[in-house]
Design a protein around this motif. Structure first.
Motif, PDB file in Angstrom:
ATOM      1  N   LYS A  12       1.145  -1.395   0.152  1.00 28.04           N
ATOM      2  CA  LYS A  12      -0.511   0.084  -0.129  1.00 28.04           C
ATOM      3  C   LYS A  12       0.838   1.208   0.124  1.00 28.04           C
ATOM      4  O   LYS A  12       0.452   1.939  -0.672  1.00 28.04           O
ATOM      5  CB  LYS A  12      -1.585  -0.286   1.753  1.00 28.04           C
ATOM      6  N   THR A  13       1.665   1.183   0.936  1.00 31.09           N
ATOM      7  CA  THR A  13       2.189   2.662   1.469  1.00 31.09           C
ATOM      8  C   THR A  13       3.337   2.895   0.141  1.00 31.09           C
ATOM      9  O   THR A  13       3.429   4.088  -0.878  1.00 31.09           O
ATOM     10  CB  THR A  13       3.206   2.447   2.045  1.00 31.09           C
ATOM     11  N   THR A  14       4.190   2.046  -0.482  1.00 27.13           N
ATOM     12  CA  THR A  14       5.274   2.417  -1.254  1.00 27.13           C
ATOM     13  C   THR A  14       4.377   2.536  -3.477  1.00 27.13           C
ATOM     14  O   THR A  14       4.725   3.085  -3.355  1.00 27.13           O
ATOM     15  CB  THR A  14       6.058   0.325  -1.865  1.00 27.13           C
ATOM     16  N   LEU A  46      -2.465   7.919   6.157  1.00 24.82           N
ATOM     17  CA  LEU A  46      -3.863   7.541   7.533  1.00 24.82           C
ATOM     18  C   LEU A  46      -2.752   6.755   7.839  1.00 24.82           C
ATOM     19  O   LEU A  46      -3.724   5.875   8.593  1.00 24.82           O
ATOM     20  CB  LEU A  46      -4.894   7.551   6.653  1.00 24.82           C
ATOM     21  N   ASP A  47      -1.671   6.158   7.944  1.00 21.06           N
ATOM     22  CA  ASP A  47      -1.705   5.159   9.049  1.00 21.06           C
ATOM     23  C   ASP A  47      -0.571   5.774   9.618  1.00 21.06           C
ATOM     24  O   ASP A  47       0.101   6.160  10.249  1.00 21.06           O
ATOM     25  CB  ASP A  47      -0.639   4.249   8.203  1.00 21.06           C
ATOM     26  N   PRO A  48      -0.891   5.194  11.112  1.00 19.66           N
ATOM     27  CA  PRO A  48       0.271   5.655  12.335  1.00 19.66           C
ATOM     28  C   PRO A  48       1.482   5.543  12.102  1.00 19.66           C
ATOM     29  O   PRO A  48       2.020   5.810  13.180  1.00 19.66           O
ATOM     30  CB  PRO A  48      -1.011   5.179  13.736  1.00 19.66           C
ATOM     31  N   GLY A  67       3.293   5.779   9.990  1.00 22.72           N
ATOM     32  CA  GLY A  67       3.935   7.018   9.364  1.00 22.72           C
ATOM     33  C   GLY A  67       5.004   6.813   8.186  1.00 22.72           C
ATOM     34  O   GLY A  67       5.887   7.385   7.687  1.00 22.72           O
ATOM     35  N   ASN A  68       4.612   5.407   7.552  1.00 24.97           N
ATOM     36  CA  ASN A  68       5.697   4.589   6.543  1.00 24.97           C
ATOM     37  C   ASN A  68       5.006   5.605   5.225  1.00 24.97           C
ATOM     38  O   ASN A  68       6.771   6.299   4.759  1.00 24.97           O
ATOM     39  CB  ASN A  68       5.420   3.835   6.337  1.00 24.97           C
ATOM     40  N   ALA A  69       4.410   6.344   5.006  1.00 24.84           N
ATOM     41  CA  ALA A  69       4.863   7.167   3.583  1.00 24.84           C
ATOM     42  C   ALA A  69       5.638   8.508   4.491  1.00 24.84           C
ATOM     43  O   ALA A  69       6.122   9.056   3.251  1.00 24.84           O
ATOM     44  CB  ALA A  69       3.193   7.490   3.284  1.00 24.84           C
ATOM     45  N   ILE A 106      -4.283   8.643  -0.543  1.00 22.67           N
ATOM     46  CA  ILE A 106      -4.765   7.843   0.855  1.00 22.67           C
ATOM     47  C   ILE A 106      -3.983   6.698   1.199  1.00 22.67           C
ATOM     48  O   ILE A 106      -4.868   6.297   0.469  1.00 22.67           O
ATOM     49  CB  ILE A 106      -6.234   8.361   1.353  1.00 22.67           C
ATOM     50  N   ASP A 107      -2.729   7.115   1.988  1.00 23.88           N
ATOM     51  CA  ASP A 107      -2.812   5.744   2.647  1.00 23.88           C
ATOM     52  C   ASP A 107      -3.149   5.183   3.293  1.00 23.88           C
ATOM     53  O   ASP A 107      -2.708   5.920   4.098  1.00 23.88           O
ATOM     54  CB  ASP A 107      -0.917   5.815   2.364  1.00 23.88           C
ATOM     55  N   CYS A 108      -3.640   3.875   3.512  1.00 16.66           N
ATOM     56  CA  CYS A 108      -4.658   3.649   4.445  1.00 16.66           C
ATOM     57  C   CYS A 108      -3.925   2.554   5.595  1.00 16.66           C
ATOM     58  O   CYS A 108      -3.039   1.925   4.882  1.00 16.66           O
ATOM     59  CB  CYS A 108      -5.343   3.216   3.998  1.00 16.66           C
TER      60      CYS A 108
HETATM   61 MG    MG Z   1       1.690   0.904   4.649  1.00 14.95          MG
END
Ligand code: MG
Ligand code: ADP
Length: 272
Positions: free
Chosen positions: A26-28, A49-51, A53-55, A137-139
């Motif tokens: 997802k983030t990638t 939107l992921d705690p 915070g990888n994005a 939006i990165d979930c």
């Molecule tokens: Mg991710």
């Protein structure tokens, strides 16, 4: 859908990158698709939107620079100019996330509008001045309140599917959530497409997953596959999308192809 396209709808196209499984890309995909769309001349906002915070990390926003985050946007109603942070790439910004966001579910429990907070935040009039073409939006890896916020805010859901055993399991749960969101809050929510990630053409299992996905999901599956490519996995530790880290790598080329496929699909839809 570049800025000069006369068929372009007013306002940004908002895409939630979602799959409740962790580690599927997802983030990638959010980071690199954003970079590929930026390269085509689009103005792009990434919403982390992921705690975890990888994005944010992958786009070079260090923890100490995340003074205002999606948590502040959703829970504290923070102004856009505080939360939107420019990245190294011209015309591409991010609203970063920190671990604060993990308590949003509980803090918002008595807020009647809790599922609509991202929808309302992204549609506030102050957003117009940024003239985004795309918002990605990165979930988080769950079908929780944050993901529901993303699906209510979005025009479509883009689903990364890791090319491995059990990949298709869990997809029905995700589709059920999409259907529920359509029935309750966002009737026009579309599936943007399913993209096969970490694809290894020498691996029979990858090919089996592709066959199953195409047999079961047909046109929903993007033609473009993202290959497993070590440059893709290295790029975040250099705080760059792979398109910058190794512009000619197979991974970078694949995300460019995905951006082209996505914009041409959208151009067709808008022209209809
Ligand atoms: Mg991710
Ligand atoms: P998610 O956001 O769904 O949890 P990530 O995008 O963080 O998944 O990807 C999980 C891991 O797989 C990360 O370490 C990432 O670098 C790696 N990865 C993702 N896509 C690829 C790819 N195409 N090739 C190699 N590694 C990848």
């Amino acid at each position: 859908m570049d800025a000069s396209d006369p068929t372009r709808p007013k306002g940004p196209k908002i895409i939630a990158v979602a799959n409740q499984k962790g580690g599927v890309g997802k983030t990638t995909t959010a980071i690199n698709l954003a970079a590929a769309l930026q390269e085509e001349g689009n103005r792009v906002l990434v919403v982390d939107l992921d705690p975890q915070g990888n994005a944010s990390t992958g786009l070079g926003i260090e923890s100490q620079d995340r003074q205002f985050t999606t948590y502040d946007l959703l829970v504290e109603d923070a102004p856009l100019e505080d939360v939107i942070i420019p990245t190294e790439l011209a015309g591409m910004s991010i609203i970063p996330a920190t671990v604060d966001l993990s308590s949003a579910d509980i803090e918002l429990i008595s807020n009647e509008k809790r599922s609509f907070l991202l929808h309302d935040a992204l549609r506030q009039p102050a957003m117009d001045v940024f003239s985004w073409d795309y918002i990605l939006i990165d979930c988080p890896p769950s079908l929780n309140l944050l993901t529901v916020n993303a699906m209510i805010a979005a025009h479509s859901v883009l689903i990364p599917l890791q090319s491995e055993f059990f990949a298709l399991e869990g997809l029905s749960q995700l589709m059920l959530t999409v259907r529920e969101v359509r029935q309750t809050a966002n009737p026009n929510l579309r599936i943007e497409g399913i993209v096969l990630t970490m694809f290894d053409s020498r691996n029979n299992l990858s090919q089996q997953v592709e066959q199953d996905a195409r047999d079961n999901l047909g046109d929903l599956v993007f033609e473009t596959k993202i290959p497993r490519n070590v440059r893709v996995s290295e790029a975040p530790s250099y705080a760059q999308p792979v398109l910058q880290y190794d512009s000619l790598s197979k991974g970078a080329e694949a995300y460019r192809a995905l951006a082209r496929e996505l914009s041409s699909k959208n151009a067709q839809i808008t022209a209809q």
